[in-house]
Scaffold this motif. Structure first.
Motif, PDB file in Angstrom:
ATOM      1  N   ASP A 131       1.076  -1.211   0.117  1.00 12.86           N
ATOM      2  CA  ASP A 131       0.021  -0.030  -0.095  1.00 12.86           C
ATOM      3  C   ASP A 131       0.988   1.145  -0.066  1.00 12.86           C
ATOM      4  O   ASP A 131       1.552   1.690   0.816  1.00 12.86           O
ATOM      5  N   ALA A 132       0.814   1.994  -1.090  1.00  7.94           N
ATOM      6  CA  ALA A 132       1.522   3.104  -1.128  1.00  7.94           C
ATOM      7  C   ALA A 132       1.326   4.271  -0.107  1.00  7.94           C
ATOM      8  O   ALA A 132       1.926   5.139   0.112  1.00  7.94           O
ATOM      9  N   LEU A 133       0.135   4.172   0.187  1.00  8.50           N
ATOM     10  CA  LEU A 133      -0.358   5.243   1.297  1.00  8.50           C
ATOM     11  C   LEU A 133       0.059   5.167   2.696  1.00  8.50           C
ATOM     12  O   LEU A 133      -0.368   5.850   3.570  1.00  8.50           O
ATOM     13  N   ARG A 134       0.595   3.849   3.073  1.00  2.00           N
ATOM     14  CA  ARG A 134       0.736   3.377   4.415  1.00  2.00           C
ATOM     15  C   ARG A 134       2.403   3.326   4.378  1.00  2.00           C
ATOM     16  O   ARG A 134       3.061   2.427   3.845  1.00  2.00           O
ATOM     17  N   ALA A 135       2.823   4.163   5.403  1.00  2.00           N
ATOM     18  CA  ALA A 135       4.325   4.199   5.557  1.00  2.00           C
ATOM     19  C   ALA A 135       4.986   2.773   5.859  1.00  2.00           C
ATOM     20  O   ALA A 135       5.999   2.491   5.436  1.00  2.00           O
ATOM     21  N   GLU A 136       4.158   2.190   6.767  1.00  2.00           N
ATOM     22  CA  GLU A 136       4.841   0.794   7.295  1.00  2.00           C
ATOM     23  C   GLU A 136       4.672  -0.338   6.153  1.00  2.00           C
ATOM     24  O   GLU A 136       5.693  -1.191   6.008  1.00  2.00           O
ATOM     25  N   ALA A 137       3.880  -0.044   5.065  1.00  2.00           N
ATOM     26  CA  ALA A 137       3.906  -1.065   3.896  1.00  2.00           C
ATOM     27  C   ALA A 137       5.264  -0.804   3.147  1.00  2.00           C
ATOM     28  O   ALA A 137       5.941  -1.547   2.699  1.00  2.00           O
ATOM     29  N   ALA A 138       5.417   0.448   2.996  1.00  2.00           N
ATOM     30  CA  ALA A 138       6.892   1.034   2.102  1.00  2.00           C
ATOM     31  C   ALA A 138       8.047   0.421   2.849  1.00  2.00           C
ATOM     32  O   ALA A 138       8.922  -0.175   2.282  1.00  2.00           O
ATOM     33  N   GLU A 139       8.001   0.467   4.173  1.00  2.00           N
ATOM     34  CA  GLU A 139       9.183  -0.043   5.138  1.00  2.00           C
ATOM     35  C   GLU A 139       9.278  -1.381   4.857  1.00  2.00           C
ATOM     36  O   GLU A 139      10.488  -1.988   4.939  1.00  2.00           O
ATOM     37  N   LYS A 140       8.278  -2.075   4.879  1.00  2.00           N
ATOM     38  CA  LYS A 140       8.285  -3.556   4.429  1.00  2.00           C
ATOM     39  C   LYS A 140       9.089  -3.837   3.358  1.00  2.00           C
ATOM     40  O   LYS A 140       9.701  -4.986   3.084  1.00  2.00           O
ATOM     41  N   ILE A 141       8.641  -3.044   2.141  1.00  2.00           N
ATOM     42  CA  ILE A 141       9.242  -3.428   0.866  1.00  2.00           C
ATOM     43  C   ILE A 141      10.767  -2.992   0.928  1.00  2.00           C
ATOM     44  O   ILE A 141      11.456  -4.082   0.566  1.00  2.00           O
ATOM     45  N   TYR A 142      11.277  -2.148   1.533  1.00  2.00           N
ATOM     46  CA  TYR A 142      12.587  -1.903   1.584  1.00  2.00           C
ATOM     47  C   TYR A 142      13.174  -3.037   2.454  1.00  2.00           C
ATOM     48  O   TYR A 142      14.324  -3.415   1.923  1.00  2.00           O
ATOM     49  N   ALA A 143      12.841  -3.480   3.350  1.00  2.00           N
ATOM     50  CA  ALA A 143      13.279  -4.558   4.216  1.00  2.00           C
ATOM     51  C   ALA A 143      13.220  -5.638   3.282  1.00  2.00           C
ATOM     52  O   ALA A 143      14.452  -6.480   3.341  1.00  2.00           O
ATOM     53  N   ALA A 144      12.204  -6.235   2.649  1.00  2.00           N
ATOM     54  CA  ALA A 144      12.100  -7.346   1.910  1.00  2.00           C
ATOM     55  C   ALA A 144      13.384  -7.405   0.751  1.00  2.00           C
ATOM     56  O   ALA A 144      13.988  -8.241   0.457  1.00  2.00           O
TER      57      ALA A 144
ATOM     58  N   LYS B 259       4.952  16.495  -8.455  1.00  2.00           N
ATOM     59  CA  LYS B 259       4.945  16.889  -7.045  1.00  2.00           C
ATOM     60  C   LYS B 259       4.184  16.137  -6.275  1.00  2.00           C
ATOM     61  O   LYS B 259       3.104  15.890  -6.971  1.00  2.00           O
ATOM     62  N   LYS B 260       4.601  15.681  -4.899  1.00  2.00           N
ATOM     63  CA  LYS B 260       3.722  14.922  -4.215  1.00  2.00           C
ATOM     64  C   LYS B 260       2.665  15.472  -3.410  1.00  2.00           C
ATOM     65  O   LYS B 260       2.917  16.894  -3.035  1.00  2.00           O
ATOM     66  N   CYS B 261       1.543  15.210  -3.128  1.00  2.00           N
ATOM     67  CA  CYS B 261       0.716  15.687  -1.919  1.00  2.00           C
ATOM     68  C   CYS B 261       0.900  15.092  -0.735  1.00  2.00           C
ATOM     69  O   CYS B 261       1.341  14.059  -0.538  1.00  2.00           O
ATOM     70  N   GLU B 262       0.520  15.876   0.263  1.00  2.00           N
ATOM     71  CA  GLU B 262       0.509  15.550   1.867  1.00  2.00           C
ATOM     72  C   GLU B 262       0.370  14.012   1.885  1.00  2.00           C
ATOM     73  O   GLU B 262       1.009  13.301   2.748  1.00  2.00           O
ATOM     74  N   ARG B 263      -0.782  13.393   1.361  1.00  2.00           N
ATOM     75  CA  ARG B 263      -1.108  12.041   1.753  1.00  2.00           C
ATOM     76  C   ARG B 263       0.011  10.938   1.423  1.00  2.00           C
ATOM     77  O   ARG B 263      -0.059   9.811   1.881  1.00  2.00           O
ATOM     78  N   VAL B 264       0.868  11.230   0.743  1.00  2.00           N
ATOM     79  CA  VAL B 264       1.754  10.358   0.104  1.00  2.00           C
ATOM     80  C   VAL B 264       3.152  10.319   1.403  1.00  2.00           C
ATOM     81  O   VAL B 264       3.733  11.381   1.280  1.00  2.00           O
TER      82      VAL B 264
ATOM     83  N   GLY C 179      10.973   7.967  -0.591  1.00  2.00           N
ATOM     84  CA  GLY C 179      12.439   7.935  -0.261  1.00  2.00           C
ATOM     85  C   GLY C 179      12.760   9.256   0.278  1.00  2.00           C
ATOM     86  O   GLY C 179      13.932   9.894   0.179  1.00  2.00           O
ATOM     87  N   GLY C 180      11.841   9.991   0.944  1.00  2.00           N
ATOM     88  CA  GLY C 180      12.123  11.354   1.519  1.00  2.00           C
ATOM     89  C   GLY C 180      12.101  12.663   0.514  1.00  2.00           C
ATOM     90  O   GLY C 180      12.148  13.366   0.747  1.00  2.00           O
ATOM     91  N   LEU C 181      11.559  12.178  -0.823  1.00  2.00           N
ATOM     92  CA  LEU C 181      11.569  13.378  -1.639  1.00  2.00           C
ATOM     93  C   LEU C 181      10.215  14.062  -1.650  1.00  2.00           C
ATOM     94  O   LEU C 181       9.301  13.390  -1.256  1.00  2.00           O
ATOM     95  N   GLU C 182      10.033  15.199  -2.172  1.00  2.00           N
ATOM     96  CA  GLU C 182       8.762  15.818  -2.254  1.00  2.00           C
ATOM     97  C   GLU C 182       8.032  15.840  -3.613  1.00  2.00           C
ATOM     98  O   GLU C 182       7.162  16.178  -4.045  1.00  2.00           O
ATOM     99  N   THR C 183       8.886  14.816  -4.471  1.00  2.00           N
ATOM    100  CA  THR C 183       7.918  14.348  -5.806  1.00  2.00           C
ATOM    101  C   THR C 183       7.777  12.976  -5.640  1.00  2.00           C
ATOM    102  O   THR C 183       8.246  12.108  -4.828  1.00  2.00           O
ATOM    103  N   VAL C 184       6.687  12.333  -6.517  1.00  2.00           N
ATOM    104  CA  VAL C 184       6.296  11.100  -6.454  1.00  2.00           C
ATOM    105  C   VAL C 184       6.148  10.479  -7.836  1.00  2.00           C
ATOM    106  O   VAL C 184       5.896  11.342  -8.814  1.00  2.00           O
TER     107      VAL C 184
END
Ligand code: AMP
Ligand code: MG
Length: 360
Positions: free
Chosen positions: A46-59, A106-111, A117-122
């Motif tokens: 899920d792109a809008l859930r920080a913990e899902a992105a963290e799981k992707i990086y870890a895997a 440019k990304k919006c707040e929800r992302v 990866g810490g960027l203001e773009t998506v």
């Protein structure tokens, strides 16, 4: 942490949405599902859930400052991740979506920043693969999905490649057979005044320019990165899409290329080292049968793109210590092919038309 990875076979030509129910449940619960796209297999969360992105990086073992691409199934979903869609980006979306083009906005707040990866773009893409489309649509989840490989290894073009790298690290792998294109999407940054290609792919510069006019190319492409990255011992050099052995791209007239490669192979053989050759169909007969691997035909660049990552993985399987690859034209799809091959080779080149051992 080991988890059981479920393997689900789906026929992309003929499947019903219900077959993806369990995959959708996993995604809705914040889990990870690898799935086929037309470019390479992606590892979705899920792109809008920080913990899902963290799981992707870890895997993947991916550095968390390397941003993920958000996959959507309808153009309207774009409003969930950006509020600024430049006119030229709209034209590109009309021309190439769904398809192998990633656009940076440019990304919006929800992302969450962990997705970008810490960027203001998506980065956003709408894949055309029916399984990818249905998975996003049925789950209602926008999927952050990098390539489903261990970071640094060649991208996966078959479900077997994904299992090889990620079994025990993700919840499910959907096997939809081999992918069609075999190289990652073209990435274009539309947040700059002049749009810039950040990664070459199936959608070429000429195709983009025919829709929006002038497009720049990131000067870092096809060149060895500046600085201290020096290709040295196997496994120690700049690694991306990389096999374990030391790989060289051999350039020059075909007869000189074949002569130089054969001479190098003989030297390796005399030293008891294991060497392999990656050659086009048209020239594979120039090399000893037991060490040559055909990547595809020069008459069909698509076949070379589709075969590239599988052949790079094969180099590891056979334990090749030295790999010599013929070079390909750098126009059209060739720009993307050579970009990946040069990275795989840590930018090591041999110029066969010149004498001596000049390597760069
Ligand atoms: P992968 O999906 O594994 O092919 O990796 C995604 C690629 O997209 C990486 O090369 C990222 O650096 C690039 N990418 C994703 N988001 C951005 C962004 N916001 N700006 C620049 N590059 C991006
Ligand atoms: Mg990748």
């Amino acid at each position: 942490m080991y988890k059981h990875t479920k393997l689900l076979k789906v026929d992309p030509e003929q499947f019903c949405a219900e077959e993806l129910n369990e995959a959708c449940r996993i995604l809705l619960n914040g889990g990870l599902v690898a799935f086929p796209t037309e470019t390479v297999y992606g590892l979705g969360g899920d792109a809008l859930r920080a913990e899902a992105a963290e799981k992707i990086y870890a895997a993947k073992g991916r550095p968390s400052d390397n941003p993920l691409i958000v996959h959507i199934a309808e153009k309207d979903s774009l409003s969930e991740v950006t509020s600024e869609i430049p006119e030229k980006a709209k034209k590109l979306m009309d021309a190439f979506w769904p398809g192998p083009l990633t656009i940076i906005f440019k990304k919006c707040e929800r992302v969450p920043l962990s997705t970008t990866g810490g960027l203001e773009t998506v980065a956003v893409r709408m894949p055309v693969h029916p399984v990818a489309m249905e998975l996003i649509r049925s789950s209602g989840v926008l999927l952050a999905a990098p390539s489903a490989n261990t970071s640094g290894r060649p991208s996966p073009t078959k479900a077997e490649h994904v299992m090889e790298d990620l079994e025990g690290r993700v919840d499910m792998v959907i096997d939809g057979g081999p992918v069609g294109i075999g190289l990652e999407s073209t990435i274009i940054d539309m947040t700059e005044k002049t749009p810039v290609i950040l990664r070459p792919g199936y959608i070429t510069k000429a195709m983009l320019e025919s829709v929006i006019g002038e497009v720049a190319v990131d000067p870092a492409l096809l060149k060895k990165p500046d600085g201290h990255i020096v290709a040295k011992a196997p496994g120690m050099k700049y690694r991306h899409y990389a096999p374990k052995g030391s790989m060289y791209i051999v350039e020059g007239q075909q007869e000189n290329v074949a002569e130089r490669i054969n001479q190098l192979i003989k030297e390796h053989r005399d030293r008891g080292e294991r060497a392999a050759v990656i050659a086009a169909k048209e020239s594979e007969s120039c090399y000893p049968l037991e060490i040559v691997h055909c990547i595809g035909s020069r008459k069909n660049e698509g076949s070379i793109a589709a075969g590239l990552y599988d052949i790079l993985r094969k180099m590891d399987e056979i334990g090749a210590e030295y790999i010599y690859a013929e070079s390909f034209r750098e126009d059209k799809l060739g720009a993307a092919i050579m970009n990946r091959m040069l990275k795989a080779a840590g930018y090591q080149k041999i110029y066969a038309d010149r004498s001596g051992e000049e390597r760069r």
